[in-house]
Design a protein around this motif. Structure first.
Motif, PDB file in Angstrom:
ATOM      1  N   GLN A 199       0.839  -1.210   0.000  1.00  0.00           N
ATOM      2  CA  GLN A 199       0.000   0.000   0.000  1.00  0.00           C
ATOM      3  C   GLN A 199       0.873   1.258   0.000  1.00  0.00           C
ATOM      4  OE1 GLN A 199      -2.192  -1.158   3.509  1.00  0.00           O
ATOM      5  NE2 GLN A 199      -4.106  -1.308   2.334  1.00  0.00           N
ATOM      6  N   ALA A 200       1.924   1.250   0.792  1.00  0.00           N
ATOM      7  CA  ALA A 200       2.834   2.394   0.842  1.00  0.00           C
ATOM      8  C   ALA A 200       3.494   2.612  -0.521  1.00  0.00           C
ATOM      9  CB  ALA A 200       3.894   2.194   1.925  1.00  0.00           C
ATOM     10  N   PHE A 201       3.864   1.514  -1.191  1.00  0.00           N
ATOM     11  CA  PHE A 201       4.461   1.612  -2.521  1.00  0.00           C
ATOM     12  C   PHE A 201       3.482   2.241  -3.508  1.00  0.00           C
ATOM     13  CE2 PHE A 201       5.339  -0.074  -6.753  1.00  0.00           C
ATOM     14  CZ  PHE A 201       6.657   0.309  -6.908  1.00  0.00           C
ATOM     15  N   ARG A 202       2.225   1.812  -3.471  1.00  0.00           N
ATOM     16  CA  ARG A 202       1.213   2.380  -4.383  1.00  0.00           C
ATOM     17  C   ARG A 202       0.973   3.856  -4.093  1.00  0.00           C
ATOM     18  NH1 ARG A 202      -1.652  -2.565  -3.471  1.00  0.00           N
ATOM     19  NH2 ARG A 202      -3.157  -1.418  -2.228  1.00  0.00           N
ATOM     20  N   LEU A 203       0.953   4.233  -2.816  1.00  0.00           N
ATOM     21  CA  LEU A 203       0.793   5.644  -2.454  1.00  0.00           C
ATOM     22  C   LEU A 203       1.953   6.481  -2.996  1.00  0.00           C
ATOM     23  CD1 LEU A 203      -0.420   5.301   1.233  1.00  0.00           C
ATOM     24  CD2 LEU A 203      -1.741   6.226  -0.673  1.00  0.00           C
ATOM     25  N   SER A 227      13.197   6.036   2.448  1.00  0.00           N
ATOM     26  CA  SER A 227      12.426   5.284   3.433  1.00  0.00           C
ATOM     27  C   SER A 227      13.220   4.087   3.929  1.00  0.00           C
ATOM     28  CB  SER A 227      11.118   4.794   2.809  1.00  0.00           C
ATOM     29  OG  SER A 227      10.416   3.976   3.727  1.00  0.00           O
ATOM     30  N   ASP A 228      12.996   3.751   5.198  1.00  0.00           N
ATOM     31  CA  ASP A 228      13.563   2.523   5.753  1.00  0.00           C
ATOM     32  C   ASP A 228      12.471   1.468   5.929  1.00  0.00           C
ATOM     33  OD1 ASP A 228      12.125   3.319   7.987  1.00  0.00           O
ATOM     34  OD2 ASP A 228      13.865   3.530   9.299  1.00  0.00           O
ATOM     35  N   GLY A 229      11.314   1.697   5.303  1.00  0.00           N
ATOM     36  CA  GLY A 229      10.189   0.781   5.405  1.00  0.00           C
ATOM     37  C   GLY A 229       9.152   1.239   6.419  1.00  0.00           C
ATOM     38  N   GLN A 230       9.559   2.047   7.371  1.00  0.00           N
ATOM     39  CA  GLN A 230       8.648   2.556   8.396  1.00  0.00           C
ATOM     40  C   GLN A 230       8.640   4.084   8.434  1.00  0.00           C
ATOM     41  OE1 GLN A 230       6.424   0.854  10.169  1.00  0.00           O
ATOM     42  NE2 GLN A 230       5.685   2.733  11.104  1.00  0.00           N
ATOM     43  N   ARG A 231       9.809   4.672   8.278  1.00  0.00           N
ATOM     44  CA  ARG A 231       9.940   6.133   8.330  1.00  0.00           C
ATOM     45  C   ARG A 231      10.288   6.663   6.945  1.00  0.00           C
ATOM     46  NH1 ARG A 231      14.330   5.905  12.840  1.00  0.00           N
ATOM     47  NH2 ARG A 231      14.903   4.318  11.341  1.00  0.00           N
ATOM     48  N   PHE A 232       9.877   7.905   6.707  1.00  0.00           N
ATOM     49  CA  PHE A 232      10.090   8.534   5.415  1.00  0.00           C
ATOM     50  C   PHE A 232      10.707   9.910   5.602  1.00  0.00           C
ATOM     51  CE2 PHE A 232       6.447   5.779   5.196  1.00  0.00           C
ATOM     52  CZ  PHE A 232       6.667   5.043   4.038  1.00  0.00           C
ATOM     53  N   LEU A 233      11.564  10.284   4.672  1.00  0.00           N
ATOM     54  CA  LEU A 233      12.069  11.641   4.577  1.00  0.00           C
ATOM     55  C   LEU A 233      11.859  12.050   3.128  1.00  0.00           C
ATOM     56  CD1 LEU A 233      14.727  13.623   6.076  1.00  0.00           C
ATOM     57  CD2 LEU A 233      15.009  13.308   3.613  1.00  0.00           C
ATOM     58  N   GLN A 234      11.171  13.153   2.929  1.00  0.00           N
ATOM     59  CA  GLN A 234      10.929  13.627   1.573  1.00  0.00           C
ATOM     60  C   GLN A 234      11.378  15.069   1.427  1.00  0.00           C
ATOM     61  OE1 GLN A 234       6.922  13.476  -0.058  1.00  0.00           O
ATOM     62  NE2 GLN A 234       7.761  13.604  -2.119  1.00  0.00           N
ATOM     63  N   GLU A 239       4.116  10.293  -6.946  1.00  0.00           N
ATOM     64  CA  GLU A 239       5.086  10.621  -7.998  1.00  0.00           C
ATOM     65  C   GLU A 239       4.378  11.172  -9.241  1.00  0.00           C
ATOM     66  OE1 GLU A 239       8.583   8.575 -10.716  1.00  0.00           O
ATOM     67  OE2 GLU A 239       7.399   7.321  -9.369  1.00  0.00           O
ATOM     68  N   ARG A 240       3.287  10.544  -9.631  1.00  0.00           N
ATOM     69  CA  ARG A 240       2.520  11.027 -10.798  1.00  0.00           C
ATOM     70  C   ARG A 240       1.968  12.429 -10.527  1.00  0.00           C
ATOM     71  NH1 ARG A 240       1.243   5.634 -10.792  1.00  0.00           N
ATOM     72  NH2 ARG A 240      -0.616   5.926  -9.512  1.00  0.00           N
ATOM     73  N   PHE A 241       1.397  12.635  -9.352  1.00  0.00           N
ATOM     74  CA  PHE A 241       0.839  13.945  -8.986  1.00  0.00           C
ATOM     75  C   PHE A 241       1.933  15.012  -9.002  1.00  0.00           C
ATOM     76  CE2 PHE A 241      -0.472  17.300  -6.109  1.00  0.00           C
ATOM     77  CZ  PHE A 241      -1.801  17.503  -6.453  1.00  0.00           C
ATOM     78  N   ASN A 242       3.081  14.696  -8.401  1.00  0.00           N
ATOM     79  CA  ASN A 242       4.191  15.643  -8.336  1.00  0.00           C
ATOM     80  C   ASN A 242       4.668  16.026  -9.736  1.00  0.00           C
ATOM     81  OD1 ASN A 242       3.907  15.124  -5.624  1.00  0.00           O
ATOM     82  ND2 ASN A 242       5.988  14.363  -5.321  1.00  0.00           N
ATOM     83  N   ARG A 243       4.776  15.035 -10.606  1.00  0.00           N
ATOM     84  CA  ARG A 243       5.225  15.301 -11.970  1.00  0.00           C
ATOM     85  C   ARG A 243       4.275  16.267 -12.673  1.00  0.00           C
ATOM     86  NH1 ARG A 243       4.467  10.679 -14.556  1.00  0.00           N
ATOM     87  NH2 ARG A 243       5.865   9.614 -13.151  1.00  0.00           N
ATOM     88  N   LEU A 244       2.979  16.039 -12.532  1.00  0.00           N
ATOM     89  CA  LEU A 244       1.984  16.920 -13.147  1.00  0.00           C
ATOM     90  C   LEU A 244       2.050  18.332 -12.567  1.00  0.00           C
ATOM     91  CD1 LEU A 244      -1.060  14.499 -13.381  1.00  0.00           C
ATOM     92  CD2 LEU A 244       0.335  15.368 -15.272  1.00  0.00           C
ATOM     93  N   ALA A 245       2.436  18.457 -11.297  1.00  0.00           N
ATOM     94  CA  ALA A 245       2.551  19.759 -10.642  1.00  0.00           C
ATOM     95  C   ALA A 245       3.881  20.440 -10.948  1.00  0.00           C
ATOM     96  CB  ALA A 245       2.382  19.593  -9.130  1.00  0.00           C
ATOM     97  N   GLY A 246       4.768  19.754 -11.689  1.00  0.00           N
ATOM     98  CA  GLY A 246       6.068  20.323 -12.017  1.00  0.00           C
ATOM     99  C   GLY A 246       7.038  20.304 -10.863  1.00  0.00           C
ATOM    100  N   VAL A 247       6.832  19.363  -9.940  1.00  0.00           N
ATOM    101  CA  VAL A 247       7.636  19.274  -8.719  1.00  0.00           C
ATOM    102  C   VAL A 247       8.554  18.052  -8.805  1.00  0.00           C
ATOM    103  CG1 VAL A 247       7.478  18.868  -6.225  1.00  0.00           C
ATOM    104  CG2 VAL A 247       5.905  20.448  -7.340  1.00  0.00           C
ATOM    105  N   THR A 248       9.807  18.223  -8.408  1.00  0.00           N
ATOM    106  CA  THR A 248      10.758  17.117  -8.362  1.00  0.00           C
ATOM    107  C   THR A 248      11.284  16.981  -6.946  1.00  0.00           C
ATOM    108  OG1 THR A 248      12.611  18.550  -8.938  1.00  0.00           O
ATOM    109  CG2 THR A 248      11.478  17.456 -10.755  1.00  0.00           C
ATOM    110  N   GLY A 249      11.918  15.857  -6.660  1.00  0.00           N
ATOM    111  CA  GLY A 249      12.472  15.669  -5.327  1.00  0.00           C
ATOM    112  C   GLY A 249      12.940  14.256  -5.111  1.00  0.00           C
ATOM    113  N   VAL A 250      13.033  13.893  -3.846  1.00  0.00           N
ATOM    114  CA  VAL A 250      13.503  12.571  -3.465  1.00  0.00           C
ATOM    115  C   VAL A 250      12.710  12.095  -2.247  1.00  0.00           C
ATOM    116  CG1 VAL A 250      15.369  13.468  -2.002  1.00  0.00           C
ATOM    117  CG2 VAL A 250      15.553  11.181  -2.967  1.00  0.00           C
ATOM    118  N   LEU A 251      12.437  10.803  -2.212  1.00  0.00           N
ATOM    119  CA  LEU A 251      11.765  10.164  -1.077  1.00  0.00           C
ATOM    120  C   LEU A 251      12.664   9.037  -0.587  1.00  0.00           C
ATOM    121  CD1 LEU A 251       9.251   9.678   0.732  1.00  0.00           C
ATOM    122  CD2 LEU A 251       8.438   8.122  -1.057  1.00  0.00           C
TER     123      LEU A 251
END
Length: 69
Positions: free
Chosen positions: A20-24, A43-50, A29-41
């Motif tokens: 589920q986390a992978f699908r989210l 994760s260690d499987g539980q925590r995220f830094l974006q 990623e698709r939403f960000n691309r359409l918004a013209g936004v780039t970046g990095v995500l």
């Protein structure tokens, strides 16, 4: 064009599977691309830094979506 950047951390909610986390993330990623936004995500499987950056309106749209989730 001025850029805006956001960095934040979060944790996977209890009961959300890795799949589920992978699908989210793929949907975001698709939403960000359409918004013209780039970046990095990261994760260690539980925590995220974006980190993401882009035009003011795109970053605002992405950040509003993050806050709503």
């Amino acid at each position: 064009m001025p850029l805006r950047a956001v960095v934040y951390t979060s944790e996977r909610s209890e009961g959300v599977t890795g799949e589920q986390a992978f699908r989210l993330a793929a949907d975001a990623e698709r939403f960000n691309r359409l918004a013209g936004v780039t970046g990095v995500l990261l994760s260690d499987g539980q925590r995220f830094l974006q980190y993401f950056e882009g035009p003011e309106d795109g970053v605002s749209a992405v950040y509003a979506r993050v806050q709503a989730s």
